[in-house]
Motif scaffolding. Structure first.
Motif, mmCIF file in Angstrom:
data_model
loop_
_atom_site.group_PDB
_atom_site.id
_atom_site.type_symbol
_atom_site.label_atom_id
_atom_site.label_comp_id
_atom_site.label_asym_id
_atom_site.label_seq_id
_atom_site.Cartn_x
_atom_site.Cartn_y
_atom_site.Cartn_z
ATOM 1 N N MET A 135 1.216 -1.156 0.051
ATOM 2 C CA MET A 135 -0.175 0.108 0.150
ATOM 3 C C MET A 135 1.081 1.308 0.006
ATOM 4 O O MET A 135 2.193 1.186 0.657
ATOM 5 C CB MET A 135 -0.762 0.280 0.731
ATOM 6 N N SER A 136 0.155 2.180 -0.644
ATOM 7 C CA SER A 136 1.065 3.327 -0.718
ATOM 8 C C SER A 136 1.278 3.899 0.851
ATOM 9 O O SER A 136 0.002 4.415 1.447
ATOM 10 C CB SER A 136 0.382 4.342 -1.263
ATOM 11 N N LEU A 192 -11.035 -0.320 -5.037
ATOM 12 C CA LEU A 192 -11.554 1.469 -4.559
ATOM 13 C C LEU A 192 -10.333 1.808 -4.967
ATOM 14 O O LEU A 192 -10.163 2.605 -6.686
ATOM 15 C CB LEU A 192 -10.879 1.786 -3.442
ATOM 16 N N ALA A 193 -8.551 1.130 -5.407
ATOM 17 C CA ALA A 193 -7.720 1.793 -5.910
ATOM 18 C C ALA A 193 -7.971 1.488 -7.196
ATOM 19 O O ALA A 193 -7.784 2.331 -8.493
ATOM 20 C CB ALA A 193 -6.652 1.738 -5.484
ATOM 21 N N LEU A 236 -0.675 4.595 -5.104
ATOM 22 C CA LEU A 236 -1.833 6.170 -5.091
ATOM 23 C C LEU A 236 -1.137 7.127 -4.921
ATOM 24 O O LEU A 236 -0.139 6.987 -4.018
ATOM 25 C CB LEU A 236 -2.826 5.771 -4.217
ATOM 26 N N ASP A 237 -0.806 8.201 -5.373
ATOM 27 C CA ASP A 237 0.053 9.200 -4.961
ATOM 28 C C ASP A 237 -0.846 10.022 -3.748
ATOM 29 O O ASP A 237 -1.951 9.795 -3.291
ATOM 30 C CB ASP A 237 -0.059 10.613 -6.450
ATOM 31 N N ALA A 263 -4.737 10.022 -2.591
ATOM 32 C CA ALA A 263 -4.709 8.727 -0.762
ATOM 33 C C ALA A 263 -5.867 10.143 0.039
ATOM 34 O O ALA A 263 -6.564 8.995 0.756
ATOM 35 C CB ALA A 263 -3.142 9.190 -0.701
ATOM 36 N N ALA A 264 -5.463 10.471 -0.214
ATOM 37 C CA ALA A 264 -6.759 11.694 0.675
ATOM 38 C C ALA A 264 -7.901 12.001 0.161
ATOM 39 O O ALA A 264 -9.043 11.857 0.703
ATOM 40 C CB ALA A 264 -6.456 12.944 -0.114
ATOM 41 N N LEU A 265 -8.502 12.232 -1.111
ATOM 42 C CA LEU A 265 -9.349 11.356 -1.424
ATOM 43 C C LEU A 265 -9.361 9.933 -0.644
ATOM 44 O O LEU A 265 -10.755 9.961 -0.807
ATOM 45 C CB LEU A 265 -9.083 11.567 -3.160
ATOM 46 N N ALA A 266 -9.322 9.382 -0.931
ATOM 47 C CA ALA A 266 -9.878 7.321 -0.366
ATOM 48 C C ALA A 266 -9.731 7.805 0.995
ATOM 49 O O ALA A 266 -10.698 7.896 1.596
ATOM 50 C CB ALA A 266 -8.734 6.770 -0.370
#
Length: 693
Positions: free
Chosen positions: A61-62, A170-171, A182-183, A187-190
């Protein structure tokens, strides 16, 4: 009430599963088809109630995702032991003064609710028992699990927006990435979606921006990025998607998330790409669909299954061309000749009459023609099959009888839907509808000496055809010289090592086929249109054969195929032909049928015709609406004179060709003085028995 509360809390704590049990119980909606070596080929969704993909380890995971998650949901995750009492106090104080505060539930408490639905199920607001249960289970989780395990389980079990469950779904579905990619903005949107999964994009973007600003990052375009992500929610998971039709056949929802198959990824990829490339080369000839099936002769395992050319070429990409039933054309001829050889009606050297024939049926006269509209007179069985001549095949089929041929074709597993009488003499030319799967497996039975097993099954074989006659048919199909008149000596049917192959084209060029086998593999290819529309100038050798040849070459690269050994009871003897143009050659015979010299029918002078020899009075002709009338000309024959049709002069001579049109007609033959020598009546029907090429 206190007793039931305590009992509920105790039950929740005692039923706590281990991390390994939670991971093992993970159920996906999308299942992955693996090839025989474990390489992913296709992902297929089988559960429509939710979208959950494969479990992803925390290490994949990022880091940006983990940072955004903790900032948004649980800042003191690494400091507390399941319950953040300072957050609880702040929440209680905010409620007292009617102030909005960050929620007091930690990630561990939320995970407790994800593991035990009774601790999170809405009952008009979370109850005190549920809240207390989450606290107790969270403390137990922190005592038994590591922080990394808690984060990993949470991110794999947490619902996001709508049907999406877990970070993998989701990703891939929203951002078209694996979780590791995920950048910071994604990541913030997730993380923002966790707090407000059904909020408007503007609200989610606003929360995401708050997380980004806490990291000292900008958030320009966050709302637009989220809107674009939500718009592609039907996106497929990542990776190659090479076998959608076969995946529908074999993937099972009760199985593991990744299920191994018999497919060979390299061969499947080659089959997909070769079919697309060939259809690209046929651009402009109104052909968009195709299908490929490759079988292992010994095991019956499916090595490649391509059901369609794909959505970029086909308007019906969901139709599985391997299972769709279509007219196989001349690919049925090997089974016709095999049965006639088995019944000792012919040999491979027998001379068959390839001349115009009129066969009476209940619908009129059936006039079989060869693909090139030409006739070759007397030809050997080997030449008739190799050059795919229609008239000899129909004559041999008539010798067998439609019912006997029908029964034998069904014995080969071809699953004909009607009766022998329904198909009549056109059965020998492939008028039934048959699937590529059934036909390829029947050719596999020819490769196995006449022994049939169901596709992919390891059940005991059932003998359908006599081994000796099957061997002779295979030998004829492998003889490049035998097909030289029609296909030449350098077609795609020529391979570097031993293969037996047959092409076929159905009526009006709607379907064309190429099926063949080596000692180890059987390959079937269909090219056409799922809609049934005819192609333009595409035959089996120009449409399907190049795909077949490419796959056969790849299958035997560095491993040449070998000709089969003749079974007991066969003889190979020299044969000489008289009265025909075929040179002498060695030929295979079933013992007891051998013959050293083959002679054509008596070569006598054609008799002088009196009156009208053709048509006979009362004849009924049936036109095929799929063949232009000019290609179905009727031949009027008789003594020399003037021909009149329906009172209008057609011409003079002993022979006259006429392009028919439906209706009842009167044909008259006049002598030089204009006297009527003979008058006959006949009928042409515009629909009826179909001609199959």
């Amino acid at each position: 009430m206190c007793a039931s509360l305590l009992l509920a809390v105790a039950a929740a704590a005692s039923a706590l599963p281990t991390f390994a049990e939670v991971r093992a119980a993970h159920r996906v909606s999308d299942f992955t088809l693996l090839d025989r070596r474990g390489e992913p080929l296709q992902t297929l969704r089988l559960d429509k109630t939710h979208r959950t993909l494969a479990w992803v380890p925390l290490a994949q995971m990022s880091p940006a995702l983990l940072q955004a998650l903790l900032l948004s949901e649980d800042r003191r995750f690494y400091e507390h032991s399941g319950v953040d009492w300072s957050a609880v106090a702040a929440s209680a104080w905010g409620n007292l003064w009617n102030q909005r505060t960050r929620g007091a539930s930690t990630l561990t408490m939320q995970l407790a609710g994800l593991i035990d639905e009774d601790l999170s199920r809405p009952t008009g607001g979370r109850s005190l028992a549920q809240k207390l249960g989450q606290v107790v289970v969270a403390k137990q989780l922190e005592a038994r699990w590591s922080k990394a395990q808690i984060l990993e389980a949470y991110l794999n079990r947490v619902p996001f927006r709508g049907e999406l469950v877990g970070i993998q779904a989701l990703a891939q579905v929203l951002f078209g990435k694996l979780p590791a990619g995920l950048d910071a903005q994604e990541a913030a949107l997730a993380a923002a979606l966790l707090r407000a999964p059904n909020a408007r994009p503007a609200q989610v973007a606003q929360r995401a921006c708050a997380v980004l600003k806490e990291q000292g990052l900008g958030c320009a375009g966050a709302e637009a990025q989220l809107a674009a992500a939500l718009a592609r929610r039907a996106g497929m998971p990542l990776g190659e998607q090479l076998a959608p039709h076969y995946a529908r056949q074999v993937l099972r929802a009760e199985g593991p998330a990744a299920q191994r198959s018999s497919l060979d990824a390299r061969l499947q990829r080659l089959a997909v790409n070769t079919l697309k490339r060939q259809l690209g080369e046929l651009a402009g000839r109104q052909v968009e669909d195709g299908a490929v099936l490759v079988l292992d002769n010994a095991s019956g395992e499916v090595l490649a299954w391509v059901g369609s050319s794909g959505g970029e070429l086909s308007s019906a990409a969901q139709v599985d061309g391997v299972l769709a039933r279509r007219q196989p054309g001349s690919t049925l001829k090997p089974f016709v000749y095999q049965l006639a050889l088995e019944k000792r009606l012919i040999t491979a050297a027998s001379l068959l009459d390839d001349s115009p024939a009129q066969i009476a049926t209940g619908h009129g006269l059936y006039l079989p023609q060869n693909y090139d509209r030409d006739f070759r007179g007397w030809v050997s069985t080997r030449a008739a099959l190799g050059n795919s001549l229609n008239v000899p095949a129909v004559r041999v089929g008539a010798m067998l009888g439609a019912d006997a041929l029908f029964q034998r074709l069904n014995a080969w597993g071809l699953q004909l839907s009607e009766t022998g009488g329904y198909y009549g003499d056109s059965l020998a030319l492939g008028s039934p509808d048959i699937s590529l799967a059934a036909l390829t497996n029947a050719y596999r039975a020819l490769a196995n000496g006449g022994e049939l097993r169901p596709l992919g099954a390891r059940t005991p074989a059932r003998r359908v055809g006599e081994a000796g006659s099957v061997f002779i048919v295979a030998d004829m199909l492998a003889d490049n010289s035998a097909r030289a008149l029609t296909f030449g000596l350098g077609s795609d049917l020529v391979t570097r090592s031993w293969t037996a192959v047959k092409t076929g084209t159905s009526k009006d060029l709607r379907d064309n086929w190429c099926l063949g086998f080596s000692d180890r593999y059987t390959v079937g290819v269909w090219v056409g249109n799922a809609s049934g529309e005819p192609m333009h100038g595409v035959s089996g050798v120009s449409g399907a054969a190049p795909v077949w040849a490419t796959l056969m070459a790849a299958l035997h690269e560095g491993r040449p195929a070998h000709a089969p050994q003749a079974p007991p009871g066969l003889l190979r003897l020299p044969v000489r032909f008289e009265g025909v143009g075929e040179p002498g050659r060695p030929e295979w015979f079933v013992r007891g049928t051998e013959q050293a010299v083959m002679r054509a029918g008596a070569q006598t002078r054609a008799p002088v015709l009196a009156g009208i020899a053709n048509p006979v009075d009362g004849t009924i002709y049936a036109l095929d609406p799929d063949i232009p009338p000019a290609a179905q000309r009727l031949l009027f024959e008789g003594q020399a004179g003037t021909w009149m049709l329906n009172g209008r002069r057609l011409g003079q001579g002993t022979r006259l060709a006429w392009s028919p049109w439906p209706g009842r007609h009167q044909l008259q033959l006049l002598d030089p003085r204009g006297q009527v020598l003979q008058s006959v009546r006949f009928e042409v029907r515009g629909a009826g028995l179909k001609q199959v090429r």
